[in-house]
Design a protein around this motif. Structure first.
Motif, PDB file in Angstrom:
ATOM      1  N   ARG A  53      -6.772   2.052  -4.219  1.00 32.84           N
ATOM      2  CA  ARG A  53      -6.359   1.897  -2.608  1.00 32.84           C
ATOM      3  C   ARG A  53      -5.261   2.747  -2.220  1.00 32.84           C
ATOM      4  O   ARG A  53      -4.953   2.956  -1.055  1.00 32.84           O
ATOM      5  CB  ARG A  53      -5.847   0.235  -2.129  1.00 32.84           C
ATOM      6  CG  ARG A  53      -7.018  -0.547  -2.854  1.00 32.84           C
ATOM      7  CD  ARG A  53      -8.187  -0.459  -1.596  1.00 32.84           C
ATOM      8  NE  ARG A  53      -9.220  -1.464  -1.877  1.00 32.84           N
ATOM      9  CZ  ARG A  53      -9.367  -2.745  -1.516  1.00 32.84           C
ATOM     10  NH1 ARG A  53      -8.401  -2.984  -0.830  1.00 32.84           N
ATOM     11  NH2 ARG A  53     -10.259  -3.384  -1.731  1.00 32.84           N
ATOM     12  N   TYR A  67       2.968  -1.413  -4.076  1.00 27.24           N
ATOM     13  CA  TYR A  67       1.799  -1.948  -4.078  1.00 27.24           C
ATOM     14  C   TYR A  67       1.656  -3.232  -5.277  1.00 27.24           C
ATOM     15  O   TYR A  67       0.921  -4.118  -5.002  1.00 27.24           O
ATOM     16  CB  TYR A  67       0.739  -1.067  -4.028  1.00 27.24           C
ATOM     17  CG  TYR A  67      -0.868  -1.673  -3.392  1.00 27.24           C
ATOM     18  CD1 TYR A  67      -0.802  -2.008  -1.989  1.00 27.24           C
ATOM     19  CD2 TYR A  67      -1.986  -1.605  -3.898  1.00 27.24           C
ATOM     20  CE1 TYR A  67      -1.567  -2.312  -1.401  1.00 27.24           C
ATOM     21  CE2 TYR A  67      -3.256  -1.933  -3.537  1.00 27.24           C
ATOM     22  CZ  TYR A  67      -2.953  -2.354  -2.067  1.00 27.24           C
ATOM     23  OH  TYR A  67      -4.035  -2.729  -1.298  1.00 27.24           O
ATOM     24  N   ARG A  68       2.049  -2.645  -6.501  1.00 27.14           N
ATOM     25  CA  ARG A  68       1.805  -3.494  -7.659  1.00 27.14           C
ATOM     26  C   ARG A  68       2.686  -4.868  -7.321  1.00 27.14           C
ATOM     27  O   ARG A  68       2.204  -6.037  -7.369  1.00 27.14           O
ATOM     28  CB  ARG A  68       2.248  -2.994  -8.755  1.00 27.14           C
ATOM     29  CG  ARG A  68       1.321  -1.711  -9.369  1.00 27.14           C
ATOM     30  CD  ARG A  68       0.269  -2.079 -10.126  1.00 27.14           C
ATOM     31  NE  ARG A  68       0.478  -3.169 -11.004  1.00 27.14           N
ATOM     32  CZ  ARG A  68       0.559  -3.042 -12.339  1.00 27.14           C
ATOM     33  NH1 ARG A  68       0.722  -1.836 -12.762  1.00 27.14           N
ATOM     34  NH2 ARG A  68       0.621  -3.870 -13.187  1.00 27.14           N
ATOM     35  N   ILE A  69       3.981  -4.581  -6.760  1.00 24.49           N
ATOM     36  CA  ILE A  69       4.892  -5.675  -6.637  1.00 24.49           C
ATOM     37  C   ILE A  69       4.322  -6.476  -5.540  1.00 24.49           C
ATOM     38  O   ILE A  69       4.757  -7.712  -5.707  1.00 24.49           O
ATOM     39  CB  ILE A  69       6.404  -5.202  -6.180  1.00 24.49           C
ATOM     40  CG1 ILE A  69       6.968  -4.490  -7.251  1.00 24.49           C
ATOM     41  CG2 ILE A  69       7.258  -6.252  -5.809  1.00 24.49           C
ATOM     42  CD1 ILE A  69       8.291  -3.875  -7.225  1.00 24.49           C
ATOM     43  N   ASP A  70       3.760  -6.249  -4.495  1.00 32.57           N
ATOM     44  CA  ASP A  70       2.967  -6.844  -3.658  1.00 32.57           C
ATOM     45  C   ASP A  70       2.091  -7.971  -4.241  1.00 32.57           C
ATOM     46  O   ASP A  70       1.699  -8.812  -3.334  1.00 32.57           O
ATOM     47  CB  ASP A  70       2.346  -5.894  -2.362  1.00 32.57           C
ATOM     48  CG  ASP A  70       3.138  -5.325  -1.781  1.00 32.57           C
ATOM     49  OD1 ASP A  70       4.269  -5.644  -1.537  1.00 32.57           O
ATOM     50  OD2 ASP A  70       2.846  -4.405  -0.854  1.00 32.57           O
ATOM     51  N   GLY A  71       1.760  -7.499  -5.343  1.00 29.40           N
ATOM     52  CA  GLY A  71       0.565  -8.464  -5.767  1.00 29.40           C
ATOM     53  C   GLY A  71      -0.770  -7.939  -6.331  1.00 29.40           C
ATOM     54  O   GLY A  71      -1.417  -8.686  -6.612  1.00 29.40           O
ATOM     55  N   HIS A  72      -0.938  -6.710  -6.221  1.00 30.21           N
ATOM     56  CA  HIS A  72      -2.195  -6.150  -6.477  1.00 30.21           C
ATOM     57  C   HIS A  72      -2.275  -5.638  -7.864  1.00 30.21           C
ATOM     58  O   HIS A  72      -1.155  -5.290  -8.547  1.00 30.21           O
ATOM     59  CB  HIS A  72      -2.475  -4.939  -5.394  1.00 30.21           C
ATOM     60  CG  HIS A  72      -2.496  -5.472  -4.081  1.00 30.21           C
ATOM     61  ND1 HIS A  72      -3.453  -5.791  -3.414  1.00 30.21           N
ATOM     62  CD2 HIS A  72      -1.539  -5.078  -3.015  1.00 30.21           C
ATOM     63  CE1 HIS A  72      -3.008  -6.230  -2.135  1.00 30.21           C
ATOM     64  NE2 HIS A  72      -2.031  -5.692  -1.809  1.00 30.21           N
ATOM     65  N   SER A  73      -3.517  -5.637  -8.353  1.00 32.62           N
ATOM     66  CA  SER A  73      -3.692  -4.963  -9.777  1.00 32.62           C
ATOM     67  C   SER A  73      -3.323  -3.642  -9.944  1.00 32.62           C
ATOM     68  O   SER A  73      -3.645  -3.036  -8.981  1.00 32.62           O
ATOM     69  CB  SER A  73      -5.028  -5.630 -10.354  1.00 32.62           C
ATOM     70  OG  SER A  73      -6.033  -4.876  -9.572  1.00 32.62           O
ATOM     71  N   TRP A  74      -3.483  -3.286 -11.269  1.00 31.98           N
ATOM     72  CA  TRP A  74      -3.211  -1.801 -11.576  1.00 31.98           C
ATOM     73  C   TRP A  74      -4.507  -0.977 -10.773  1.00 31.98           C
ATOM     74  O   TRP A  74      -4.209  -0.083 -10.238  1.00 31.98           O
ATOM     75  CB  TRP A  74      -3.240  -1.591 -12.849  1.00 31.98           C
ATOM     76  CG  TRP A  74      -3.176  -0.126 -13.135  1.00 31.98           C
ATOM     77  CD1 TRP A  74      -2.158   0.710 -13.401  1.00 31.98           C
ATOM     78  CD2 TRP A  74      -4.579   0.775 -13.638  1.00 31.98           C
ATOM     79  NE1 TRP A  74      -2.606   1.888 -13.784  1.00 31.98           N
ATOM     80  CE2 TRP A  74      -3.784   2.101 -13.899  1.00 31.98           C
ATOM     81  CE3 TRP A  74      -5.810   0.501 -13.480  1.00 31.98           C
ATOM     82  CZ2 TRP A  74      -4.743   3.025 -14.222  1.00 31.98           C
ATOM     83  CZ3 TRP A  74      -6.623   1.368 -13.913  1.00 31.98           C
ATOM     84  CH2 TRP A  74      -6.200   2.705 -14.166  1.00 31.98           C
ATOM     85  N   TYR A 120       4.105   1.446  -7.116  1.00 27.53           N
ATOM     86  CA  TYR A 120       5.004   0.402  -7.473  1.00 27.53           C
ATOM     87  C   TYR A 120       5.236  -0.524  -6.527  1.00 27.53           C
ATOM     88  O   TYR A 120       4.992  -1.806  -6.888  1.00 27.53           O
ATOM     89  CB  TYR A 120       6.197   0.859  -7.974  1.00 27.53           C
ATOM     90  CG  TYR A 120       6.183   1.661  -9.322  1.00 27.53           C
ATOM     91  CD1 TYR A 120       5.212   1.765 -10.294  1.00 27.53           C
ATOM     92  CD2 TYR A 120       7.234   2.720  -9.530  1.00 27.53           C
ATOM     93  CE1 TYR A 120       5.232   2.328 -11.285  1.00 27.53           C
ATOM     94  CE2 TYR A 120       7.124   3.630 -10.585  1.00 27.53           C
ATOM     95  CZ  TYR A 120       6.042   3.271 -11.668  1.00 27.53           C
ATOM     96  OH  TYR A 120       6.286   4.170 -12.574  1.00 27.53           O
TER      97      TYR A 120
END
Lengths: 281, 367
Positions: free
Chosen positions: A191, A178-185, A176
């Motif tokens: 990664r 990592y997603r909030i950092d702006g990365h896609s699903w 989560y």
């Protein structure tokens, strides 16, 4: 203290001797001629010969009864091809599936996962007869593709269930974040989730490779000589003029080398716990 | 408006309604403390705002743009998790750089910005370490740096000081307000610690049973808690609650509880009902000699707390009362007299727990 140490060493030696004896015995046999192996009582000292290995690699075997052609190296190649492709395909299918089972609740999810596991319980002979009939109809009989497909029965459930546990152990908060950092699903999956489950994926891949490598009955029934792996190929040493123990021993030594090397290499990945210290506590 | 506005956020797990219609507005540069007991739904609300709770419904508006249907990656939110949620296989530097990498910032600028924020948070010397080599305090700062570095419009901090030691918690309580002001983000700060709420919040919203029970300045929540539960949670040592049945009196009510006789203005609606008298420990005074209107009690135990002493006393009737005083007190077992301040006394309905107060509205927090 000293006595405890000695006893400990003694116990360890006994255990080691017990487990390593068959392997050492086979290693010794592989350097003996058939006559020496069959001598009674067994000879403690012998003149080592590379004859067995030379016969396997050259494909020609001179015996007392005449000359024998063997396809051991081709069988070895088949084993490598079948096991590697099966594990690669199972990882490709199994890792995303394991992730889905670990992270999402969906209808019949547990039932599907359990059905996959039950493939491991089913006796192979039960499915082999109908399967060989279907394979003949489909033209998959005696093809690498057909074998790799059937090998999924061995590899896929193993990978699915082992890797699923590793995905469940990793905190979803890490993905989560990592997603909030702006990365896609997809990037969070490739990664973060996959690297964190890395040791589990390595362990599952290794185990299913060994199981695939050791499989005998699928290839025996579904493939002919030129597609068969070493496990089936070893049957060729049971000849009309006798059993070629020396060649069998040499063949075993050669065929356990790849799995042994892989296990030794992968060991450190299996032990290393990557997720330590990632989250509190 | 710039900042965050959420409307009618609801979340349900199975048949358990966790959030039952939450409305909040936080202006850019403002810090709203979301306070509540564990299990109240604070974390679920943060995750709903970040877009991590697919089951949550309602509207999330960031800087005037409705992002309710956006994924977490396109909401431009920074979040610090209670368990830090650092990437264990990446160095502290790469952890912090992650939001910038996602935004395609150039390598040189990433280096400069990570270096700057690491110096600010005093973790520059551990940037090359993996998270498992960091102390809890360093992990927490790394997580905070990651949340702040991309200058998000919304900052969600989920109890970030919970897992760090007392000294660091104290330091961060002093540092955070400046950091948050400089970031100029609309910040929601979740905590269960009322001291943190007092120290950090421009406003405090109390989440209780899936609704905002009260929202206002921290002092206002402390002085006039909306109900018994808020009064109990917001304050340490906790408030004394004594059963009573107020009687009508000229211009207000008379209350008799545990030997105290108090006259309170207004609040006539409490007359004749079963109520609870709320007395904050520091509004009670304690004396070692008899005083007019004082209630006799024995000291049971004393806990020194910073510059104050927290004293547990028991009245002759067996009621236990906590008193917090700044002066020295006689030793345990001594006989003392307690005096209550009627101006600071609170009256709650016994059944519903609602505060009965002199007419003065408790304001909400919605836009």
């Amino acid at each position: 203290m000293a006595i405890a140490k000695i006893l400990r060493a003694l116990a360890l030696s006994l255990v080691l001797a017990f487990f390593l004896f068959p392997i050492v015995w086979i290693l010794l046999m592989s350097f003996q001629t058939n006559e020496e192996i069959l001598r009674l009582p067994p000879s403690t000292f012998f003149r080592p010969t590379l004859g067995n290995y030379i016969a396997l690699i050259s494909g020609h075997l001179e015996t007392a009864a005449g000359e024998l052609d063997i396809t051991f190296l081709h069988n070895l190649w088949n084993s490598i091809l079948l096991s590697t492709s099966s594990v690669a395909l199972a990882l490709l299918l199994g890792v995303p599936a394991a992730y889905a089972f670990a992270r999402f609740r969906f209808r019949l999810g547990e039932d599907i996962a359990f059905t996959m596991l039950s493939f491991r319980f089913a006796p192979p002979l039960l499915v082999l007869l109908p399967l060989s009939l279907y394979f003949q109809d489909l033209g998959l009989n005696d093809t690498y593709l057909g074998l790799i497909w059937v090998y999924q029965l061995i590899c896929l459930p193993l990978i699915l269930w082992i890797v699923r546990g590793y995905f469940e152990d990793a905190s979803p908060d890490i993905e989560y974040a990592y997603r909030i950092d702006g990365h896609s699903w997809w990037r969070a999956f490739t990664r973060i989730a996959v690297p964190l489950a890395g040791p589990g994926i390595a362990a599952a891949g290794l185990l299913s490779f060994i199981f695939a490598w050791n499989n005998f009955v699928f290839a025996l029934i579904l493939a002919s000589a030129d597609k068969q792996p070493v496990t089936v190929g070893a049957l060729a040493f049971v000849t009309a003029s006798g059993i070629q123990y020396g060649q069998i021993a040499a063949a075993i030594v050669l065929s356990i080398l790849p799995t042994l090397a892989l296990a030794l290499y992968a060991q450190r990945w299996l032990v290393e716990g990557l997720s330590l210290g990632a989250v509190k506590g | 408006m710039s900042g965050l506005a959420i409307a009618d956020i609801r979340a349900q797990f199975g048949r358990n309604e966790v959030l039952r219609g939450i409305d909040l507005a936080v202006a850019a540069g403002e810090t709203l403390v979301l306070f509540g007991p564990s299990g109240a739904g604070k974390t679920v609300l943060l995750r709903a705002i970040a877009g991590l709770e697919p089951g949550a419904t309602g509207r999330v508006v960031i800087d005037g743009e409705d992002v309710s249907t956006h994924g977490p990656e396109s909401r431009n939110v920074g979040m610090a998790f209670q368990n830090f949620a650092l990437y264990p296989h990446l160095s502290a530097r790469e952890n912090i750089a992650s939001p910038l990498r996602a935004r395609g910032v150039s390598a040189g600028e990433i280096d400069a910005r990570v270096g700057a924020i690491a110096r600010l948070l005093r973790i520059a010397h551990v940037l090359s370490h993996p998270p498992r080599a960091l102390s809890n305090g360093q992990k927490q700062r790394t997580a905070l740096a990651r949340a702040l570095i991309a200058e998000p419009r919304i900052l969600l901090l989920d109890d970030p000081l919970r897992n760090v030691d007392a000294k660091l918690r104290y330091e961060m309580r002093l540092e955070l307000p400046r950091l948050l002001r400089e970031s100029n983000a609309a910040t929601i700060y979740v905590t269960q610690d009322y001291r943190e709420a007092m120290a950090l919040g421009d406003r405090v919203a109390v989440l209780q049973n899936g609704v905002i029970a009260q929202c206002g300045a921290a002092d206002a929540v402390y002085d006039l808690p909306a109900n018994r539960e808020v009064a109990r949670l917001f304050g340490d040592p906790p408030i004394n609650l004594l059963p009573c049945r107020p009687q009508a009196a000229a211009g207000g009510i008379d209350i008799e509880a545990a030997g105290f006789r108090l006259h309170l203005g207004a609040r006539e609606e409490a007359t004749g009902k079963d109520c609870l008298l709320g007395l904050r420990p520091e509004t009670l005074s304690l004396s070692d000699h008899p005083i007019a209107g004082g209630v006799a009690a024995d000291i049971v135990a004393i806990t020194p707390l910073h510059e104050r002493q927290v004293v547990l006393t028991r009245t002759a009737a067996g009621e236990e009362l906590v008193v917090s005083v700044a002066h020295d007190v006689p030793k345990a077992g001594s006989h003392v007299w307690l005096l209550a301040d009627p101006r600071a006394a609170l009256v709650f309905e016994a059944s519903a727990g609602k505060l009965i107060q002199a007419p003065m509205a408790i304001r909400g927090c919605a836009a």
